[in-house]
Write an enzyme that holds these catalytic residues in place. Structure first.
Site, PDB file in Angstrom:
ATOM      1  N   MET A  18      26.484  45.956  29.916  1.00 15.37           N
ATOM      2  CA  MET A  18      27.258  46.324  28.727  1.00 15.37           C
ATOM      3  C   MET A  18      26.733  47.646  28.176  1.00 15.37           C
ATOM      4  SD  MET A  18      28.035  42.708  26.785  1.00 15.37           S
ATOM      5  CE  MET A  18      26.448  41.908  27.044  1.00 15.37           C
ATOM      6  N   ALA A  19      27.637  48.643  28.183  1.00 13.79           N
ATOM      7  CA  ALA A  19      27.274  49.983  27.726  1.00 13.79           C
ATOM      8  C   ALA A  19      26.867  49.935  26.258  1.00 13.79           C
ATOM      9  CB  ALA A  19      28.466  50.923  27.916  1.00 13.79           C
ATOM     10  N   GLN A  71      23.726  49.826  37.317  1.00  9.40           N
ATOM     11  CA  GLN A  71      25.109  50.188  37.626  1.00  9.40           C
ATOM     12  C   GLN A  71      25.365  51.680  37.437  1.00  9.40           C
ATOM     13  OE1 GLN A  71      28.569  49.279  34.955  1.00  9.40           O
ATOM     14  NE2 GLN A  71      29.132  47.892  36.601  1.00  9.40           N
ATOM     15  N   CYS A 102      35.545  49.643  34.492  1.00 14.30           N
ATOM     16  CA  CYS A 102      35.633  50.250  33.160  1.00 14.30           C
ATOM     17  C   CYS A 102      37.066  50.712  32.893  1.00 14.30           C
ATOM     18  CB  CYS A 102      34.652  51.405  33.015  1.00 14.30           C
ATOM     19  SG  CYS A 102      34.695  52.061  31.346  1.00 14.30           S
ATOM     20  N   ASN A 202      33.204  36.207  36.273  1.00 10.95           N
ATOM     21  CA  ASN A 202      32.996  36.778  34.938  1.00 10.95           C
ATOM     22  C   ASN A 202      34.288  36.744  34.122  1.00 10.95           C
ATOM     23  OD1 ASN A 202      33.069  40.041  33.644  1.00 10.95           O
ATOM     24  ND2 ASN A 202      31.696  38.501  32.819  1.00 10.95           N
ATOM     25  N   GLY A 203      34.104  36.481  32.839  1.00 12.71           N
ATOM     26  CA  GLY A 203      35.222  36.531  31.905  1.00 12.71           C
ATOM     27  C   GLY A 203      35.350  35.259  31.107  1.00 12.71           C
ATOM     28  N   ASP A 204      35.077  35.380  29.800  1.00  7.50           N
ATOM     29  CA  ASP A 204      35.298  34.284  28.855  1.00  7.50           C
ATOM     30  C   ASP A 204      34.369  33.093  29.038  1.00  7.50           C
ATOM     31  OD1 ASP A 204      37.247  35.899  27.887  1.00  7.50           O
ATOM     32  OD2 ASP A 204      38.933  34.708  28.628  1.00  7.50           O
ATOM     33  N   GLY A 226      28.732  38.055  29.248  1.00  3.58           N
ATOM     34  CA  GLY A 226      28.685  39.300  28.499  1.00  3.58           C
ATOM     35  C   GLY A 226      28.655  39.058  27.008  1.00  3.58           C
TER      36      GLY A 226
HETATM   37  C1  FMN Z   1      30.221  46.319  24.600  1.00  2.00           C
HETATM   38  C2  FMN Z   1      30.606  46.142  26.047  1.00  2.00           C
HETATM   39  C3  FMN Z   1      30.199  47.074  26.981  1.00  2.00           C
HETATM   40  C4  FMN Z   1      30.518  46.912  28.343  1.00  2.00           C
HETATM   41  N1  FMN Z   1      30.039  47.817  29.250  1.00  2.00           N
HETATM   42  C5  FMN Z   1      30.218  47.579  30.580  1.00  2.00           C
HETATM   43  C6  FMN Z   1      29.571  48.393  31.558  1.00  2.00           C
HETATM   44  O1  FMN Z   1      28.796  49.305  31.245  1.00  2.00           O
HETATM   45  N2  FMN Z   1      29.824  48.118  32.862  1.00  2.00           N
HETATM   46  C7  FMN Z   1      30.649  47.088  33.256  1.00  2.00           C
HETATM   47  O2  FMN Z   1      30.835  46.876  34.460  1.00  2.00           O
HETATM   48  N3  FMN Z   1      31.242  46.307  32.357  1.00  2.00           N
HETATM   49  C8  FMN Z   1      31.032  46.510  31.039  1.00  2.00           C
HETATM   50  N4  FMN Z   1      31.571  45.657  30.122  1.00  2.00           N
HETATM   51  C9  FMN Z   1      32.346  44.480  30.585  1.00  2.00           C
HETATM   52  C10 FMN Z   1      31.431  43.252  30.694  1.00  2.00           C
HETATM   53  O3  FMN Z   1      30.424  43.464  31.665  1.00  2.00           O
HETATM   54  C11 FMN Z   1      32.236  41.985  31.077  1.00  2.00           C
HETATM   55  O4  FMN Z   1      32.890  42.222  32.292  1.00  2.00           O
HETATM   56  C12 FMN Z   1      33.281  41.627  30.025  1.00  2.00           C
HETATM   57  O5  FMN Z   1      32.740  41.700  28.712  1.00  2.00           O
HETATM   58  C13 FMN Z   1      33.859  40.222  30.280  1.00  2.00           C
HETATM   59  O6  FMN Z   1      32.834  39.254  30.223  1.00  2.00           O
HETATM   60  P1  FMN Z   1      32.616  38.297  28.910  1.00  2.00           P
HETATM   61  O7  FMN Z   1      33.921  37.600  28.647  1.00  2.00           O
HETATM   62  O8  FMN Z   1      31.509  37.376  29.294  1.00  2.00           O
HETATM   63  O9  FMN Z   1      32.266  39.228  27.770  1.00  2.00           O
HETATM   64  C14 FMN Z   1      31.295  45.816  28.762  1.00  2.00           C
HETATM   65  C15 FMN Z   1      31.727  44.890  27.802  1.00  2.00           C
HETATM   66  C16 FMN Z   1      31.391  45.032  26.472  1.00  2.00           C
HETATM   67  C17 FMN Z   1      31.851  43.993  25.480  1.00  2.00           C
END
Ligand code: FMN
Length: 328
Positions: A18-19, A71, A102, A202-204, A226
């Site tokens: 997460m960026a 990454q 992204c 991944n996701g939710d 995430g």
């Molecule tokens: C604040 C934020 C920054 C993110 N930055 C990246 C990133 O740098 N690289 C990436 O592949 N995904 C990034 N994502 C996506 C997450 O890795 C993940 O795929 C997405 O949040 C879905 O997963 P979750 O439902 O568990 O949050 C980011 C998501 C968030 C919320």
């Protein structure tokens, strides 16, 4: 056991990249809460190639974070390969991950991130080039497609495998969806059945029970968490415990939350200077405070504070409210 190339991962729980969040301070904290693998925030290939100072600082990894996946993102073969080679030779990352998810226009306009999802041939070509150039295992994190009319997740994941990629992480949303709607777990199952390298779903995943359900329903090899871990490394610990023992651990007390928030803050100060760290920590503090009684009272003050002492004072004042309630 989840194994990526020759990297053994002790459980199936992975912290998502997460960026602006997954720097060493947060990753180390999450690692201490038991994550099998932590992923670093995305880093620009061009920033690495140009040795941009801020980018170079993003490559710092504490030994205690390992195994760690770093990454990179980019849209051009030459710079992507050069950056991967640099990470391979000059960092202690265990895995090199390529961003193909992204959705932000600034990134996709440069043919990077989710833009790749439209072209499995390009994925094959780029991943092959990176795999040939480095020794560390190469993985890809992707979304399921660009939009509803272009869902090439199976073809794209197969292209990664053919190119020598060692795992795929799949976020069950399209680029157009951004973070809206519900993540599609059916596509995770479909991709799992179509490749032989590990697939991380991944996701939710919002609760430990969701993690178990994702593993069961899709057959994926690991779960990537995430947003549910933002200000909540306990989510990682509780998920690891739940998957291992079937027991759901208690949620943390406010005192525990504030203590870990302060630990995270101090690690961020050690990484960056106090002024930058405190400002960056404001958003994290808001996440740690979610659901804490009286948080509205301090929210504005947190968004204005500039020093460690100020921020720690505010966090402690919330923990004291809880302690008074317990004592009273
Ligand atoms: C604040 C934020 C920054 C993110 N930055 C990246 C990133 O740098 N690289 C990436 O592949 N995904 C990034 N994502 C996506 C997450 O890795 C993940 O795929 C997405 O949040 C879905 O997963 P979750 O439902 O568990 O949050 C980011 C998501 C968030 C919320």
């Amino acid at each position: 056991m989840l194994k990526i190339g020759d990297i053994e991962i002790k459980n199936q729980v992975v912290l998502a990249p997460m960026a602006g969040v997954c720097n060493s301070a947060f990753r180390l904290t999450v690692k201490e809460f038991g994550a099998g693998l932590v992923c670093a925030e995305m880093v620009s290939d061009k920033g690495i190639v140009l040795k941009n100072e801020k980018t170079m600082n993003m490559l710092y990894i504490d030994e205690c974070e390992k195994p760690l996946s770093l990454q990179i993102f980019g849209g051009e073969k030459k710079t992507l390969v050069e950056a991967a080679r640099f990470v391979d030779k000059n960092t202690n990352a265990d895995i090199i991950d390529i961003n193909m998810g992204c959705p932000v226009p600034k990134i996709t306009k440069c043919d990077a991130g989710a833009k790749w999802l439209l072209d499995p041939d390009k994925i094959y070509e780029m991943v092959s080039a990176v795999v040939e150039a480095v020794e560390k295992p190469v993985t890809v994190k992707m979304r399921m497609g660009w939009d509803d009319d272009h869902i090439f997740a199976v073809k794209n994941a197969q292209a990664v495998e053919r190119a020598g990629g060692k795992a795929v992480a799949l976020h069950g949303r399209t680029r157009v969806q951004m973070y809206e709607g519900k993540a599609n777990w059916d596509i995770i199952r479909e991709v799992k059945q179509s490749i032989n390298i590990p697939l991380i779903g991944n996701g939710d995943v919002q609760t430990p029970q969701d993690a178990k359900r994702m593993l069961e329903e899709t057959g994926c090899d690991g779960v990537m968490i995430g947003r549910a871990a933002l200000g909540n490394p306990w989510m990682i610990y509780r998920t690891v415990q739940y998957l291992e023992t079937g027991k759901l651990m208690d949620e943390p007390t406010v005192r525990e939350k504030m203590d870990v928030c302060i630990l995270h803050l101090d690690r961020l100060i050690a990484l960056k200077d106090e002024y930058i760290a405190v400002r960056e920590m404001r958003k994290h503090a808001a996440w740690y405070l979610k659901g804490v009684r009286g948080n509205a009272r301090v929210r504005n003050a947190i968004n204005e504070c500039n020093s460690r002492d100020e921020l720690v004072g505010l966090l402690n004042s919330l923990a004291e409210v809880e302690e008074e309630v317990i004592v009273g």
